[in-house]
Structures are given as structure tokens and as C-alpha cells.
Design an enzyme around this catalytic site. Structure first.
Site, mmCIF file in Angstrom:
data_model
loop_
_atom_site.group_PDB
_atom_site.id
_atom_site.type_symbol
_atom_site.label_atom_id
_atom_site.label_comp_id
_atom_site.label_asym_id
_atom_site.label_seq_id
_atom_site.Cartn_x
_atom_site.Cartn_y
_atom_site.Cartn_z
ATOM 1 N N ASN A 265 -9.162 32.846 4.581
ATOM 2 C CA ASN A 265 -9.030 33.464 5.905
ATOM 3 C C ASN A 265 -10.255 34.280 6.298
ATOM 4 O O ASN A 265 -10.220 35.044 7.258
ATOM 5 C CB ASN A 265 -7.780 34.352 5.938
ATOM 6 N N HIS A 267 -11.716 36.855 4.952
ATOM 7 C CA HIS A 267 -11.700 38.305 4.740
ATOM 8 C C HIS A 267 -11.336 38.574 3.278
ATOM 9 O O HIS A 267 -11.012 37.666 2.527
ATOM 10 C CB HIS A 267 -10.747 39.008 5.715
ATOM 11 N N CYS A 302 -10.696 43.746 5.792
ATOM 12 C CA CYS A 302 -11.989 44.165 5.270
ATOM 13 C C CYS A 302 -12.899 42.950 5.153
ATOM 14 O O CYS A 302 -12.466 41.888 4.685
ATOM 15 C CB CYS A 302 -11.813 44.845 3.912
#
Length: 370
Positions: A265, A267, A302
Site C-alpha cells: 500500500n 506506506h 507513515c
């Protein structure tokens, strides 16, 4: 006809009318028998040192025609009602920590693995985490919003764990997935977990409400009645996590994601946050206790270039405050911890530059029995 073992002058063959046992064991492996003998299943065949051959009952792993090699070899299957999935895993040497047992990150990775395999077994996408056809068309992905794991006994290297998982709707904004972890040898429940997931647009990175089309695609594979890994009232998975007050008692500053921490994804994967949280734990707790519960609320994703601060402080109930008053002579954090067999901590992950909240969490620890 499948050759299962051979020695000088002796050969054992599965599927033949007779079997000539070897004089010395030279193999131990899982072999598929021909479909006419044991359709859609694997048969375990092993050779003993004394020269006898033992053939076990068929494994419960279903091998369906037309499936990929990974699905055939995987020790997992949908249960009869098609609404939950079980899979078994061997704990490998690189998955254990200093206590010679599986780490909590290992457990979390296995939960993620069995969840993805469940989704794949019912036909969901393999190019993302359980994305449906409609989700792929609309560029939507699932992201974790909350994870709660309780571990009653950690499996050791070489132990086999069986994990059952199922998913179900969670209001209009997401889904939930639950797990039961068992020791396959004894059948004892050694852990439970639950999680909540929300939908995000892969391009805008903004959360999006679950549409009726997506809901219809996955609810057909969910239990009709609510089924919870934690059915108890007021269980720990339901408790809110307060924001840790600054300044924290312990901190680890300047943590950065590795390239390997990024997932499909684009991240940082949810399991990496567990490691970051534990980085700021006091060393005396790591040396004398083991983690029995962790709850994480994910507030912000993040990326690879982010820098993260990990903050931790002891969380005391009113009763524990009274214990600390008698145990600790100087009110120090060290005195508080040494007087408790069980202790809880609050955690906070933030972006180093802006202070924006990434994640908040709670952990509970028990005295380590060696």
C-alpha cells in the site's frame, strides 16, 4: 506413483499395492497421493529410524484442482461453512527473540498472513490486501485503524500454531477481523486478537466510507451473526487509549523507516509500528517481563522519508498508585516498576518535525517466568 524414500537395495513407494520398508530412514516429507486414493488432500508419509514406515491420516489441508502451487502447499483451509479460515504455521528460528520464543512482531505478521490468505481463498485480489473487484476499480485499499493482541503463552522455535480468522462488518465506516491462536499440539488457546479496518483512496490517501457495492462483495463471506474473539463485556480491546502526557518518562527519538518496512500500500506496514513502540520501553521491563497485551490506534500513515519519535510512560491505576506509595521510597519510575508483577504503559508515536500524532498505544506486561 510417488517415491517416498530409498536406501541401498530398498525402496518405498506410495500408491502401490505393497510397500517395501527401508532399512534406515532417509526421508521425512509430505507427499500428495494420487487423486483416486485421497482426493483433494495431502497424505503425510514418514520413515522411522528403525526401518518401519508410518502413513498418517490425511492432513486437513484442502488441495483443490486448478489452484496455484502456493495454495496447494499451504496448510490452510476454509471451514465447512465457508465463513472462517484456519491455517497452521511452524515457528522458525529467525522468528524468535532473546527469550527463545516468537516475538510479538512474529505473531502480528502471522495474523496478517492468515488474514490475507483467507481473502485470497475466497477470490479477493492478490495485488493488494484483500481488495475486492469494486475496490480495485475505484483505487481503494484497506488500512488498519486499530489492532489489539493478547498473548497468553508464546510459542517457541519449532512449535506449530493454528490460527483461525474471520471478518465481519463494522458499522458504515469499515470492517473488523478477529483471530484465535492455538497450540496445534495441545489445542490450547494461546492468544486472541481483533482489529478494525477502514477504506482509503490509494491516490488521494484520504479515508472513504465503505460503499454498498463493496459491502455486498465481502459480507457474503462473513458470519451472519456477530462473532467476537473477545465476547467478554468490558474487555481490554474496547478500552480507549488516552493521549500520553508530555514529557514522557522514556523516549527513543529519530526513528526512520527502512525500505523493507514499506508494504504493497506504499506506506509503512502496521507491524513496524509495534517495533517502534517497543523501542522506547525501559530496559529493566524488557529484561524482567514479557508482553501480554498490546493495543494500537493508528491515526496517520507513515511514509519512507518520515522521522518518528517514540514516547512511553508508565500507566498506573488508583490501586497501583497506592502500592507504589509504599514500595517506592523516592517516587522514581524505577521504584514504581520494581514493585509490580503486572504493569501497563502508554505509548505515543509522533512525527519528529511537526509533532503530529501517528499512533497511540497501550501495552500490558507480566513478570517473566524463566
Amino acid at each position: 506413483m510417488l517415491k517416498v524414500c530409498s536406501t541401498a537395495g530398498a525402496t518405498g513407494v506410495a500408491g502401490a499395492a505393497t510397500i517395501v520398508p527401508p532399512s534406515r530412514a532417509q526421508c521425512r516429507r509430505l507427499l500428495p497421493l494420487p487423486a483416486r486414493d485421497v482426493p483433494r488432500r495431502l497424505m503425510a508419509v514418514r520413515c522411522s529410524r528403525e526401518g518401519s514406515m508410518a502413513v498418517s491420516a490425511p492432513l486437513e489441508t484442502v488441495v483443490g484442482e486448478g489452484k496455484g502451487l502456493a495454495e496447494k502447499l499451504r496448510l490452510g483451509r476454509l471451514l465447512e461453512d465457508g465463513l472462517s479460515y484456519k491455517e497452521s504455521f511452524i515457528v522458525r528460528c529467525y522468528e524468535v527473540g532473546i527469550n527463545k520464543t516468537a516475538t510479538v512482531e512474529t505473531i502480528a505478521n502471522l495474523l496478517q498472513e492468515v488474514g490475507c490468505n483467507h481473502a485470497q481463498s475466497v477470490g479477493f485480489s492478490t495485488d493488494g490486501f484483500a481488495t475486492t473487484n469494486t475496490m480495485r476499480e475505484l483505487r481503494l485499499i484497506w488500512v488498519t485503524s486499530r489492532m489489539h493482541i493478547e498473548i497468553y503463552k508464546y510459542p517457541a522455535w519449532g512449535d506449530v500454531v493454528e490460527i483461525e480468522t474471520w471478518c465481519q462488518g463494522e458499522g458504515r465506516i469499515g470492517t473488523r477481523r478477529d483471530w484465535i491462536i492455538k497450540d496445534l499440539a495441545t489445542g490450547a488457546v494461546i492468544g486472541r486478537a481483533t482489529s478494525k479496518w477502514v477504506m482509503m483512496n490509494q491516490d488521494t490517501r484520504k479515508l472513504q466510507r465503505v460503499t454498498d457495492e463493496v459491502r455486498e462483495e465481502y459480507l457474503v463471506f462473513c458470519p451472519r451473526q456477530p462473532r467476537l474473539a473477545f465476547p467478554e463485556e468490558d474487555n481490554a480491546s474496547l478500552k480507549k487509549i488516552p493521549k500520553l502526557k508530555d514529557p514522557a518518562e522514556n523516549s527513543r527519538l529519530g526513528l526512520t523507516p527502512r525500505r523493507a518496512d514499506l508494504d504493497m500500500n506504499q506506506h509503512v506496514n502496521n507491524v513496524t509500528y509495534i517495533g517502534w513502540v517497543l523501542e522506547s520501553m525501559p530496559q529493566e521491563i524488557i529484561d524482567t517481563h514479557e508482553l501480554q497485551m498490546i493495543t494500537l490506534d493508528y491515526r496517520r500513515e507513515c511514509q519512507q522519508d518520515d522521522v518518528v519519535d517514540s514516547l512511553t510512560s508508565l500507566e498506573l491505576s488508583e490501586e497501583e498508585e497506592n502500592i507504589v506509595h509504599h514500595v517506592s521510597t523516592n517516587g522514581s519510575a524505577s521504584g514504581k516498576r520494581d514493585g509490580l508483577d503486572h504493569c501497563q504503559f502508554l505509548h505515543f508515536l509522533r512525527l519528529a518535525g511537526t509533532g503530529l500524532e501517528i499512533n497511540r498505544g497501550r501495552t500490558e506486561w507480566r513478570k517473566l517466568v524463566r
